[in-house]
Design an enzyme around this catalytic site. Structure first.
Site, PDB file in Angstrom:
ATOM      1  N   LYS A   1      61.737  42.658  45.575  1.00 41.20           N
ATOM      2  CA  LYS A   1      60.777  43.529  44.882  1.00 41.20           C
ATOM      3  C   LYS A   1      61.393  44.884  44.545  1.00 41.20           C
ATOM      4  O   LYS A   1      61.053  45.488  43.525  1.00 41.20           O
ATOM      5  CB  LYS A   1      59.508  43.691  45.729  1.00 41.20           C
TER       6      LYS A   1
ATOM      7  N   TYR B   1      62.116  39.382  50.689  1.00 39.05           N
ATOM      8  CA  TYR B   1      61.020  39.765  49.784  1.00 39.05           C
ATOM      9  C   TYR B   1      61.146  41.223  49.341  1.00 39.05           C
ATOM     10  O   TYR B   1      61.027  41.536  48.152  1.00 39.05           O
ATOM     11  CB  TYR B   1      59.699  39.524  50.514  1.00 39.05           C
TER      12      TYR B   1
HETATM   13  P1  NAD Z   1      49.933  33.308  45.319  1.00 37.15           P
HETATM   14  O1  NAD Z   1      50.865  32.601  46.228  1.00 37.15           O
HETATM   15  O2  NAD Z   1      48.477  33.206  45.564  1.00 37.15           O
HETATM   16  O3  NAD Z   1      50.216  32.874  43.795  1.00 37.15           O
HETATM   17  C1  NAD Z   1      51.518  32.830  43.289  1.00 37.15           C
HETATM   18  C2  NAD Z   1      51.586  31.857  42.133  1.00 37.15           C
HETATM   19  O4  NAD Z   1      52.952  31.825  41.673  1.00 37.15           O
HETATM   20  C3  NAD Z   1      51.224  30.422  42.533  1.00 37.15           C
HETATM   21  O5  NAD Z   1      50.295  29.885  41.611  1.00 37.15           O
HETATM   22  C4  NAD Z   1      52.545  29.676  42.495  1.00 37.15           C
HETATM   23  O6  NAD Z   1      52.433  28.308  42.148  1.00 37.15           O
HETATM   24  C5  NAD Z   1      53.319  30.474  41.440  1.00 37.15           C
HETATM   25  N1  NAD Z   1      54.765  30.294  41.589  1.00 37.15           N
HETATM   26  C6  NAD Z   1      55.498  30.335  42.738  1.00 37.15           C
HETATM   27  N2  NAD Z   1      56.786  30.067  42.478  1.00 37.15           N
HETATM   28  C7  NAD Z   1      56.886  29.847  41.149  1.00 37.15           C
HETATM   29  C8  NAD Z   1      57.960  29.510  40.277  1.00 37.15           C
HETATM   30  N3  NAD Z   1      59.196  29.309  40.742  1.00 37.15           N
HETATM   31  N4  NAD Z   1      57.707  29.382  38.950  1.00 37.15           N
HETATM   32  C9  NAD Z   1      56.445  29.550  38.469  1.00 37.15           C
HETATM   33  N5  NAD Z   1      55.380  29.840  39.236  1.00 37.15           N
HETATM   34  C10 NAD Z   1      55.601  29.999  40.568  1.00 37.15           C
HETATM   35  O7  NAD Z   1      50.414  34.831  45.325  1.00 37.15           O
HETATM   36  P2  NAD Z   1      49.627  36.192  44.979  1.00 37.15           P
HETATM   37  O8  NAD Z   1      49.231  36.809  46.264  1.00 37.15           O
HETATM   38  O9  NAD Z   1      48.626  35.980  43.908  1.00 37.15           O
HETATM   39  O10 NAD Z   1      50.857  37.045  44.445  1.00 37.15           O
HETATM   40  C11 NAD Z   1      51.117  37.243  43.069  1.00 37.15           C
HETATM   41  C12 NAD Z   1      52.220  38.288  42.952  1.00 37.15           C
HETATM   42  O11 NAD Z   1      51.808  39.495  43.581  1.00 37.15           O
HETATM   43  C13 NAD Z   1      53.525  37.884  43.635  1.00 37.15           C
HETATM   44  O12 NAD Z   1      54.619  38.339  42.881  1.00 37.15           O
HETATM   45  C14 NAD Z   1      53.457  38.625  44.952  1.00 37.15           C
HETATM   46  O13 NAD Z   1      54.730  38.861  45.476  1.00 37.15           O
HETATM   47  C15 NAD Z   1      52.766  39.901  44.507  1.00 37.15           C
HETATM   48  N6  NAD Z   1      52.132  40.623  45.604  1.00 37.15           N
HETATM   49  C16 NAD Z   1      51.096  40.073  46.307  1.00 37.15           C
HETATM   50  C17 NAD Z   1      50.521  40.812  47.341  1.00 37.15           C
HETATM   51  C18 NAD Z   1      49.371  40.278  48.145  1.00 37.15           C
HETATM   52  O14 NAD Z   1      48.953  40.964  49.080  1.00 37.15           O
HETATM   53  N7  NAD Z   1      48.827  39.129  47.838  1.00 37.15           N
HETATM   54  C19 NAD Z   1      51.003  42.088  47.655  1.00 37.15           C
HETATM   55  C20 NAD Z   1      52.048  42.605  46.917  1.00 37.15           C
HETATM   56  C21 NAD Z   1      52.602  41.866  45.881  1.00 37.15           C
END
Ligand code: NAD
Length: 246
Positions: free
Chosen positions: A157, A153
């Protein structure tokens, strides 16, 4: 953002959903691309429409370039083009590097980094021709500081940050900006599935003493998408409650 069209990947839930609804609230038409439940994506689109904009949901796995090209084609046909691309879809497969399989590594790199590249590639020529546009990539503080258990991951990133800076340089002369947001710990289904003890421990190191909300990230995405952010490109903005100060 009236008259602008925003495409948000992974907009079915979590941060992507919040970004889609925030941009819709500011008047942008919305396209959601998600590989998960089409019903959930449709639900977000429905909520966006309730805010008075046009919105559509397309099922698309962003790791597959054919699907990406087809989905982008559908969005252009239905809404007319894309002014704001938000690369938000992402996954985790956390394990210590010792136990991380090559497949775990590839899967995460494939969605988080390659998927982001494929989306940009599919819209690159359009952005060039339009001589305007906004690309916003969702990175993570894990990609800036590293995180035990997230070799795949954090590498993905960190890659997104490098990709962001390169695209920023390539498209700057065309009036297109490309920036990244690095969220810290945000309350979403992704963090709900994490080890809750580790999460509580991390909370102690967050100066603002709370986890972030998807809306905290969405507010920054809306700013980066706005005219007011026209002189910002190649930047990475942390939304982490002060967890990682550079
Ligand atoms: P989440 O898992 O709640 O949502 C992610 C969404 O992406 C889901 O709806 C999923 O179906 C979709 N997805 C996954 N693989 C896919 C693919 N191959 N093609 C199309 N869609 C796809 O995640 P989140 O927490 O809302 O995270 C959103 C973004 O923020 C991500 O990139 C994550 O890495 C980043 N992020 C999240 C956090 C956190 O604390 N939640 C922290 C840092 C970064």
């Amino acid at each position: 953002m009236q008259g602008k069209i925003a495409l948000v990947t992974g907009g079915a839930r979590g941060i992507g959903r919040a970004i889609a609804l925030r941009l819709a609230g500011e008047g942008a038409d919305i396209a959601i691309l998600d590989a998960g439940s089409l019903e959930l994506s449709e639900q977000t689109a429905q909520e966006a429409r309730a805010l008075g904009v046009r919105a559509m949901a397309v099922r698309c796995d962003i790791t597959d370039y054919d699907q990406v090209v087809e989905a982008v084609g559908k969005v252009k046909e239905a809404l007319g083009g894309v002014d704001i691309l938000v690369n938000n879809a992402g996954i985790t497969r956390d394990k210590l590097a010792l136990r991380m399989s090559p497949e775990d590594f590839d899967a995460v790199l494939s969605v988080n980094l390659k998927g982001t590249f494929l989306m940009i590639k599919a819209l690159y020529a359009d952005f060039m021709k339009k001589r305007a546009g906004r690309i916003i990539n969702i990175a993570s503080i894990s990609g800036l500081m590293g995180n035990a258990g997230q070799a795949n991951y954090s590498a993905s990133k960190a890659g997104v940050v490098g990709l962001t800076k390169t695209i920023a340089r390539e498209l700057a002369s065309r009036g297109v900006t490309c920036n990244a947001i690095a969220p810290g710990f945000i309350e979403t289904p992704m963090t709900a599935s994490m080890n809750q003890d580790a999460l509580q421990e991390a909370l102690k190191s967050i100066p603002l003493r709370r986890m972030g909300k998807p809306e905290d990230v969405a507010a920054v995405a809306a700013f980066l998408a706005s005219d007011g952010a026209g002189y910002i490109t190649g930047s990475v903005i942390n939304v982490d409650g002060g967890f990682f100060m550079r």
